[in-house]
Design a protein around this motif. Structure first.
Motif, PDB file in Angstrom:
ATOM      1  N   LEU A 148      46.069  51.022  39.834  1.00 50.25           N
ATOM      2  CA  LEU A 148      45.045  50.312  39.057  1.00 50.25           C
ATOM      3  C   LEU A 148      44.134  51.347  38.405  1.00 50.25           C
ATOM      4  CD1 LEU A 148      43.385  47.993  38.027  1.00 50.25           C
ATOM      5  CD2 LEU A 148      42.544  47.580  40.327  1.00 50.25           C
ATOM      6  N   MET A 149      44.251  51.410  37.094  1.00 47.73           N
ATOM      7  CA  MET A 149      43.547  52.439  36.328  1.00 47.73           C
ATOM      8  C   MET A 149      42.140  51.961  35.975  1.00 47.73           C
ATOM      9  SD  MET A 149      45.071  55.151  35.204  1.00 47.73           S
ATOM     10  CE  MET A 149      44.933  56.443  34.052  1.00 47.73           C
ATOM     11  N   MET A 150      41.157  52.800  36.271  1.00 46.54           N
ATOM     12  CA  MET A 150      39.786  52.472  35.861  1.00 46.54           C
ATOM     13  C   MET A 150      39.204  53.670  35.116  1.00 46.54           C
ATOM     14  SD  MET A 150      38.218  50.464  39.115  1.00 46.54           S
ATOM     15  CE  MET A 150      39.212  49.273  40.017  1.00 46.54           C
ATOM     16  N   ILE A 157      43.778  52.894  43.485  1.00 49.40           N
ATOM     17  CA  ILE A 157      42.892  52.880  42.319  1.00 49.40           C
ATOM     18  C   ILE A 157      42.800  54.303  41.767  1.00 49.40           C
ATOM     19  CG2 ILE A 157      40.526  52.468  41.498  1.00 49.40           C
ATOM     20  CD1 ILE A 157      40.234  50.342  43.671  1.00 49.40           C
ATOM     21  N   ILE A 158      42.956  54.409  40.460  1.00 52.03           N
ATOM     22  CA  ILE A 158      42.812  55.722  39.819  1.00 52.03           C
ATOM     23  C   ILE A 158      41.495  55.736  39.060  1.00 52.03           C
ATOM     24  CG2 ILE A 158      43.835  57.365  38.211  1.00 52.03           C
ATOM     25  CD1 ILE A 158      46.513  56.138  38.707  1.00 52.03           C
ATOM     26  N   ALA A 159      40.640  56.690  39.401  1.00 51.44           N
ATOM     27  CA  ALA A 159      39.382  56.859  38.671  1.00 51.44           C
ATOM     28  C   ALA A 159      39.654  57.876  37.565  1.00 51.44           C
ATOM     29  CB  ALA A 159      38.297  57.351  39.612  1.00 51.44           C
ATOM     30  N   TYR A 211      48.413  49.172  35.975  1.00 53.10           N
ATOM     31  CA  TYR A 211      47.583  48.079  35.470  1.00 53.10           C
ATOM     32  C   TYR A 211      46.166  48.564  35.192  1.00 53.10           C
ATOM     33  CZ  TYR A 211      50.977  44.395  36.484  1.00 53.10           C
ATOM     34  OH  TYR A 211      52.079  43.577  36.466  1.00 53.10           O
ATOM     35  N   GLY A 212      45.425  47.758  34.454  1.00 51.60           N
ATOM     36  CA  GLY A 212      44.015  48.068  34.225  1.00 51.60           C
ATOM     37  C   GLY A 212      43.541  47.529  32.897  1.00 51.60           C
ATOM     38  N   HIS A 228      39.719  50.329  49.425  1.00 52.98           N
ATOM     39  CA  HIS A 228      40.889  50.871  48.721  1.00 52.98           C
ATOM     40  C   HIS A 228      40.835  52.389  48.571  1.00 52.98           C
ATOM     41  CE1 HIS A 228      42.672  47.058  47.745  1.00 52.98           C
ATOM     42  NE2 HIS A 228      41.483  46.599  47.433  1.00 52.98           N
ATOM     43  N   THR A 229      42.039  52.957  48.406  1.00 53.61           N
ATOM     44  CA  THR A 229      42.123  54.397  48.162  1.00 53.61           C
ATOM     45  C   THR A 229      41.824  54.648  46.689  1.00 53.61           C
ATOM     46  OG1 THR A 229      43.880  54.484  49.781  1.00 53.61           O
ATOM     47  CG2 THR A 229      43.669  56.402  48.334  1.00 53.61           C
ATOM     48  N   VAL A 230      40.944  55.590  46.430  1.00 62.58           N
ATOM     49  CA  VAL A 230      40.597  55.938  45.047  1.00 62.58           C
ATOM     50  C   VAL A 230      40.958  57.397  44.805  1.00 62.58           C
ATOM     51  CG1 VAL A 230      38.722  56.123  43.351  1.00 62.58           C
ATOM     52  CG2 VAL A 230      38.674  54.271  45.040  1.00 62.58           C
TER      53      VAL A 230
END
Ligand SMILES: Nc1nc2c(ncn2[C@@H]2O[C@H](COP(=O)(O)OP(=O)(O)OP(=O)(O)O)[C@@H](O)[C@H]2O)c(=O)[nH]1
Ligand SMILES: [Mg+2]
Length: 278
Positions: A202-204, A231-233, A28-29, A253-255
């Motif tokens: 969760l893509m950012m 969360i993906i940076a 998602y994102g 959250h884990t990033v």
């Protein structure tokens, strides 16, 4: 911190001995954060195929794309995932935005017929074939040795000219309105699917401010539903990328910082998925 680690370890051990073997993982994102780029990279690495089109236009993905049966081996244990590349989530979709963008490569793919006669002659020469004859003759001759997939590369290398009618065009108003309608449906579909996924990536875009309405709403929703999220940076290859800003914005959250384009740090992502899966 220590409790968090112990919980993760427990989750990991549960995963090893647990019943559930295949997990549905939704990516998602916001639009353009790089969801399809990541799905393509993972699908290419594990299955040797891509899933969908990537472009700088937001809402390129407007229907959910599935990548099934990806086996991740982490710490000697196997995890099977079905990845779901979701349409980008947005609070507002304005058709006018799509009018700035060119039509997708897929809808403007090249054929031999799209080139001028002079360009067809150049290709014939390059292939060691006769460059004599009408356009029809040249096309027939070339079609035996030139595959359409080679044309974009040939076009750039030999500086070939494309007929005016085949030049890249931007989306018309009607096309843009259709895209906006599809994008809206895509957002609704993606939100509906929150009830069907086991876990979320969760893509950012790490070059942007992460504190957006979409990110905050999504995380709130996931927390309320008890769906685990990583969360993906993304876009960490870019100088402007600042994953710490994301970590500070969502400290609970884990990033994982990655570059979906280059594949950088994906190993760490797989390990995190395997370690957090329930
Ligand atoms: N520099 C850089 N660019 C990236 C990276 N990942 C994606 N991009 C670019 O970002 C743009 C959007 O990528 P997509 O994968 O289509 O993004 P998406 O999240 O699937 O977008 P929608 O389908 O519209 O929701 C494209 O131009 C990609 O090439 C990355 O890791 N680094
Ligand atoms: Mg996409």
């Amino acid at each position: 911190m220590v409790t968090n680690l112990i919980n993760r370890l427990k989750a990991f051990i549960n995963n090893i001995f647990g019943e559930k073997k295949t997990i549905k993982l939704g990516i998602y994102g916001e639009p353009n954060s790089g969801k399809t780029t990541l799905a393509n990279k993972i699908a290419m690495d594990f299955l040797g195929e891509t899933v969908g089109e990537v472009s700088e236009m937001p809402h390129t993905t407007r229907m959910i794309q599935k990548v099934e049966h990806i086996e991740i081996n982490s710490n000697g244990k196997k995890l099977i995932m079905n990845l779901l590349d979701m349409p980008g989530l947005a609070t507002q979709i304005d058709y006018k935005e799509f009018m700035r963008f060119y039509k997708s490569a897929a809808s403007t793919s090249l054929a031999l017929n799209d080139f001028t006669v002079a360009s067809l002659k150049k290709i014939a020469k390059e292939r060691g074939l006769s460059d004599k004859g009408t356009k029809k003759v040249l096309v027939t001759r070339l079609s035996k040795t030139v595959d359409e997939s080679e044309l974009p590369e040939l076009k750039d290398r030999l500086n070939l000219k494309v007929l005016k009618s085949k030049k890249k065009k931007k989306h018309s108003k009607i096309e843009s309105q259709k895209i906006a309608e599809e994008a809206t449906k895509g957002v609704i579909e993606a939100i509906k699917w929150l009830d069907n996924v086991d876990s979320v990536l969760l893509m950012m875009d790490a070059t942007k401010d992460p504190l957006t309405q979409v990110n905050i709403m999504l995380l709130g929703n996931l927390e309320a539903k008890g769906i685990p999220v990583i969360i993906i940076a993304n876009k960490n290859d870019l100088e402007k990328a600042d994953p710490t800003r994301i970590e500070n914005a969502f400290p609970q959250h884990t990033v994982v910082p990655v570059s979906a384009s280059t594949g950088n740090n994906l190993e760490m992502l797989y390990e995190t998925i395997a370690a957090q899966e329930i």
